[in-house]
Scaffold this motif. Structure first.
Motif, PDB file in Angstrom:
ATOM      1  N   THR A  40       0.854  -1.179   0.000  1.00  0.00           N
ATOM      2  CA  THR A  40       0.000   0.000   0.000  1.00  0.00           C
ATOM      3  C   THR A  40       0.894   1.234   0.000  1.00  0.00           C
ATOM      4  O   THR A  40       1.607   1.475   0.966  1.00  0.00           O
ATOM      5  CB  THR A  40      -0.919   0.032   1.239  1.00  0.00           C
ATOM      6  N   ASP A  41       0.905   1.974  -1.090  1.00  0.00           N
ATOM      7  CA  ASP A  41       1.659   3.221  -1.139  1.00  0.00           C
ATOM      8  C   ASP A  41       0.837   4.299  -0.447  1.00  0.00           C
ATOM      9  O   ASP A  41      -0.385   4.384  -0.624  1.00  0.00           O
ATOM     10  CB  ASP A  41       1.947   3.628  -2.584  1.00  0.00           C
ATOM     11  N   LEU A  42       1.522   5.134   0.335  1.00  0.00           N
ATOM     12  CA  LEU A  42       0.844   6.175   1.111  1.00  0.00           C
ATOM     13  C   LEU A  42       1.314   7.550   0.669  1.00  0.00           C
ATOM     14  O   LEU A  42       2.427   7.711   0.169  1.00  0.00           O
ATOM     15  CB  LEU A  42       1.155   6.004   2.601  1.00  0.00           C
ATOM     16  N   GLN A  43       0.438   8.536   0.874  1.00  0.00           N
ATOM     17  CA  GLN A  43       0.834   9.923   0.660  1.00  0.00           C
ATOM     18  C   GLN A  43       0.598  10.689   1.952  1.00  0.00           C
ATOM     19  O   GLN A  43      -0.415  10.496   2.628  1.00  0.00           O
ATOM     20  CB  GLN A  43       0.067  10.551  -0.498  1.00  0.00           C
ATOM     21  N   LEU A  44       1.557  11.540   2.297  1.00  0.00           N
ATOM     22  CA  LEU A  44       1.454  12.352   3.498  1.00  0.00           C
ATOM     23  C   LEU A  44       0.401  13.426   3.280  1.00  0.00           C
ATOM     24  O   LEU A  44       0.456  14.168   2.305  1.00  0.00           O
ATOM     25  CB  LEU A  44       2.807  12.998   3.821  1.00  0.00           C
ATOM     26  N   VAL A  45      -0.577  13.503   4.194  1.00  0.00           N
ATOM     27  CA  VAL A  45      -1.608  14.530   4.068  1.00  0.00           C
ATOM     28  C   VAL A  45      -1.579  15.522   5.224  1.00  0.00           C
ATOM     29  O   VAL A  45      -2.288  16.522   5.199  1.00  0.00           O
ATOM     30  CB  VAL A  45      -3.035  13.918   3.916  1.00  0.00           C
ATOM     31  N   GLY A  46      -0.750  15.243   6.219  1.00  0.00           N
ATOM     32  CA  GLY A  46      -0.631  16.186   7.324  1.00  0.00           C
ATOM     33  C   GLY A  46       0.388  15.728   8.346  1.00  0.00           C
ATOM     34  O   GLY A  46       0.699  14.543   8.450  1.00  0.00           O
ATOM     35  N   SER A  47       0.918  16.695   9.088  1.00  0.00           N
ATOM     36  CA  SER A  47       1.825  16.372  10.184  1.00  0.00           C
ATOM     37  C   SER A  47       1.759  17.478  11.219  1.00  0.00           C
ATOM     38  O   SER A  47       1.482  18.633  10.898  1.00  0.00           O
ATOM     39  CB  SER A  47       3.264  16.192   9.679  1.00  0.00           C
ATOM     40  N   GLU A  48       1.998  17.089  12.455  1.00  0.00           N
ATOM     41  CA  GLU A  48       1.986  18.041  13.561  1.00  0.00           C
ATOM     42  C   GLU A  48       3.046  17.597  14.548  1.00  0.00           C
ATOM     43  O   GLU A  48       3.139  16.420  14.884  1.00  0.00           O
ATOM     44  CB  GLU A  48       0.600  18.052  14.216  1.00  0.00           C
ATOM     45  N   THR A  49       3.865  18.548  15.009  1.00  0.00           N
ATOM     46  CA  THR A  49       4.907  18.252  15.983  1.00  0.00           C
ATOM     47  C   THR A  49       4.505  18.838  17.325  1.00  0.00           C
ATOM     48  O   THR A  49       4.012  19.971  17.398  1.00  0.00           O
ATOM     49  CB  THR A  49       6.261  18.857  15.535  1.00  0.00           C
ATOM     50  N   PHE A  50       4.736  18.069  18.387  1.00  0.00           N
ATOM     51  CA  PHE A  50       4.371  18.503  19.727  1.00  0.00           C
ATOM     52  C   PHE A  50       5.620  18.886  20.517  1.00  0.00           C
ATOM     53  O   PHE A  50       6.736  18.479  20.176  1.00  0.00           O
ATOM     54  CB  PHE A  50       3.584  17.402  20.439  1.00  0.00           C
ATOM     55  N   GLY A  63       8.422  16.499  21.383  1.00  0.00           N
ATOM     56  CA  GLY A  63       9.107  15.831  20.286  1.00  0.00           C
ATOM     57  C   GLY A  63       8.264  14.794  19.561  1.00  0.00           C
ATOM     58  O   GLY A  63       8.686  14.266  18.541  1.00  0.00           O
ATOM     59  N   ALA A  64       7.092  14.476  20.082  1.00  0.00           N
ATOM     60  CA  ALA A  64       6.217  13.522  19.395  1.00  0.00           C
ATOM     61  C   ALA A  64       5.650  14.173  18.137  1.00  0.00           C
ATOM     62  O   ALA A  64       5.543  15.399  18.051  1.00  0.00           O
ATOM     63  CB  ALA A  64       5.079  13.077  20.309  1.00  0.00           C
ATOM     64  N   MET A  65       5.337  13.346  17.163  1.00  0.00           N
ATOM     65  CA  MET A  65       4.736  13.839  15.918  1.00  0.00           C
ATOM     66  C   MET A  65       3.496  13.038  15.589  1.00  0.00           C
ATOM     67  O   MET A  65       3.475  11.824  15.768  1.00  0.00           O
ATOM     68  CB  MET A  65       5.712  13.698  14.749  1.00  0.00           C
ATOM     69  N   LEU A  66       2.476  13.727  15.113  1.00  0.00           N
ATOM     70  CA  LEU A  66       1.291  13.071  14.581  1.00  0.00           C
ATOM     71  C   LEU A  66       1.385  13.204  13.068  1.00  0.00           C
ATOM     72  O   LEU A  66       1.401  14.310  12.532  1.00  0.00           O
ATOM     73  CB  LEU A  66       0.009  13.740  15.091  1.00  0.00           C
ATOM     74  N   VAL A  67       1.527  12.060  12.391  1.00  0.00           N
ATOM     75  CA  VAL A  67       1.589  12.072  10.929  1.00  0.00           C
ATOM     76  C   VAL A  67       0.328  11.437  10.397  1.00  0.00           C
ATOM     77  O   VAL A  67      -0.178  10.454  10.942  1.00  0.00           O
ATOM     78  CB  VAL A  67       2.858  11.357  10.387  1.00  0.00           C
ATOM     79  N   THR A  68      -0.208  12.008   9.341  1.00  0.00           N
ATOM     80  CA  THR A  68      -1.431  11.501   8.731  1.00  0.00           C
ATOM     81  C   THR A  68      -1.134  11.135   7.282  1.00  0.00           C
ATOM     82  O   THR A  68      -0.628  11.966   6.523  1.00  0.00           O
ATOM     83  CB  THR A  68      -2.547  12.568   8.789  1.00  0.00           C
ATOM     84  N   TYR A  69      -1.435   9.886   6.955  1.00  0.00           N
ATOM     85  CA  TYR A  69      -1.209   9.365   5.615  1.00  0.00           C
ATOM     86  C   TYR A  69      -2.534   8.843   5.057  1.00  0.00           C
ATOM     87  O   TYR A  69      -3.362   8.336   5.803  1.00  0.00           O
ATOM     88  CB  TYR A  69      -0.216   8.201   5.622  1.00  0.00           C
ATOM     89  N   ALA A  70      -2.675   8.926   3.759  1.00  0.00           N
ATOM     90  CA  ALA A  70      -3.815   8.324   3.060  1.00  0.00           C
ATOM     91  C   ALA A  70      -3.259   7.359   2.013  1.00  0.00           C
ATOM     92  O   ALA A  70      -2.222   7.654   1.401  1.00  0.00           O
ATOM     93  CB  ALA A  70      -4.671   9.382   2.396  1.00  0.00           C
ATOM     94  N   PRO A  71      -3.934   6.246   1.801  1.00  0.00           N
ATOM     95  CA  PRO A  71      -3.491   5.351   0.739  1.00  0.00           C
ATOM     96  C   PRO A  71      -3.613   6.041  -0.604  1.00  0.00           C
ATOM     97  O   PRO A  71      -4.583   6.746  -0.864  1.00  0.00           O
ATOM     98  CB  PRO A  71      -4.471   4.169   0.822  1.00  0.00           C
ATOM     99  N   LYS A  72      -2.594   5.887  -1.438  1.00  0.00           N
ATOM    100  CA  LYS A  72      -2.664   6.435  -2.802  1.00  0.00           C
ATOM    101  C   LYS A  72      -3.639   5.575  -3.580  1.00  0.00           C
ATOM    102  O   LYS A  72      -3.539   4.369  -3.589  1.00  0.00           O
ATOM    103  CB  LYS A  72      -1.298   6.394  -3.477  1.00  0.00           C
ATOM    104  N   ARG A  73      -4.595   6.210  -4.203  1.00  0.00           N
ATOM    105  CA  ARG A  73      -5.576   5.490  -5.027  1.00  0.00           C
ATOM    106  C   ARG A  73      -5.107   5.561  -6.476  1.00  0.00           C
ATOM    107  O   ARG A  73      -4.857   6.637  -6.999  1.00  0.00           O
ATOM    108  CB  ARG A  73      -6.964   6.113  -4.897  1.00  0.00           C
ATOM    109  N   LEU A  74      -4.950   4.436  -7.088  1.00  0.00           N
ATOM    110  CA  LEU A  74      -4.459   4.399  -8.476  1.00  0.00           C
ATOM    111  C   LEU A  74      -5.590   4.605  -9.450  1.00  0.00           C
ATOM    112  O   LEU A  74      -6.700   4.383  -9.308  1.00  0.00           O
ATOM    113  CB  LEU A  74      -3.755   3.081  -8.755  1.00  0.00           C
TER     114      LEU A  74
END
Length: 101
Positions: free
Chosen positions: A77-87, A90-101
């Motif tokens: 499953t290839d993913l694309q980054l759709v968002g990130s937040e750093t706290f 030092g923790a990070m919340l990363v949001t990925y969505a599956p790339k739809r072909l």
């Protein structure tokens, strides 16, 4: 079990019925589905192509034990980054969505 407000019957969410339950829930008019800390459920939903978004909280700690979130998957499953937040810590919340072909 019924989807609240829809009157629609849902299958029991047994081990084999989880993808069918989630497909039914995704058709409901409101709300999203969130899972916390269940690697087996995430694997089941990923293998069924039912995950719209992954929100992963990354802590700045390395450990040598515990369950892997993405094991026992079928295919790739290839993913694309759709968002990130750093706290601040030092923790990070990363949001990925599956790339739809």
């Amino acid at each position: 079990m019924t989807v609240k407000g829809s009157g629609e019957q849902m299958p029991a969410c047994s081990a084999g019925g989880v993808p069918l339950c989630v497909r039914t829930l995704k058709k409901a008019p409101k709300g999203g589905i969130v899972t916390f800390g269940s690697s087996v459920l995430v694997q089941t939903l990923t293998n069924a192509g039912l995950v719209d978004e992954y929100r992963i909280l990354v802590h700045p700690v390395i450990v040598s034990e515990g369950r892997h979130l993405f094991q026992n998957l079928t295919g790739r499953t290839d993913l694309q980054l759709v968002g990130s937040e750093t706290f601040a810590g030092g923790a990070m919340l990363v949001t990925y969505a599956p790339k739809r072909l």
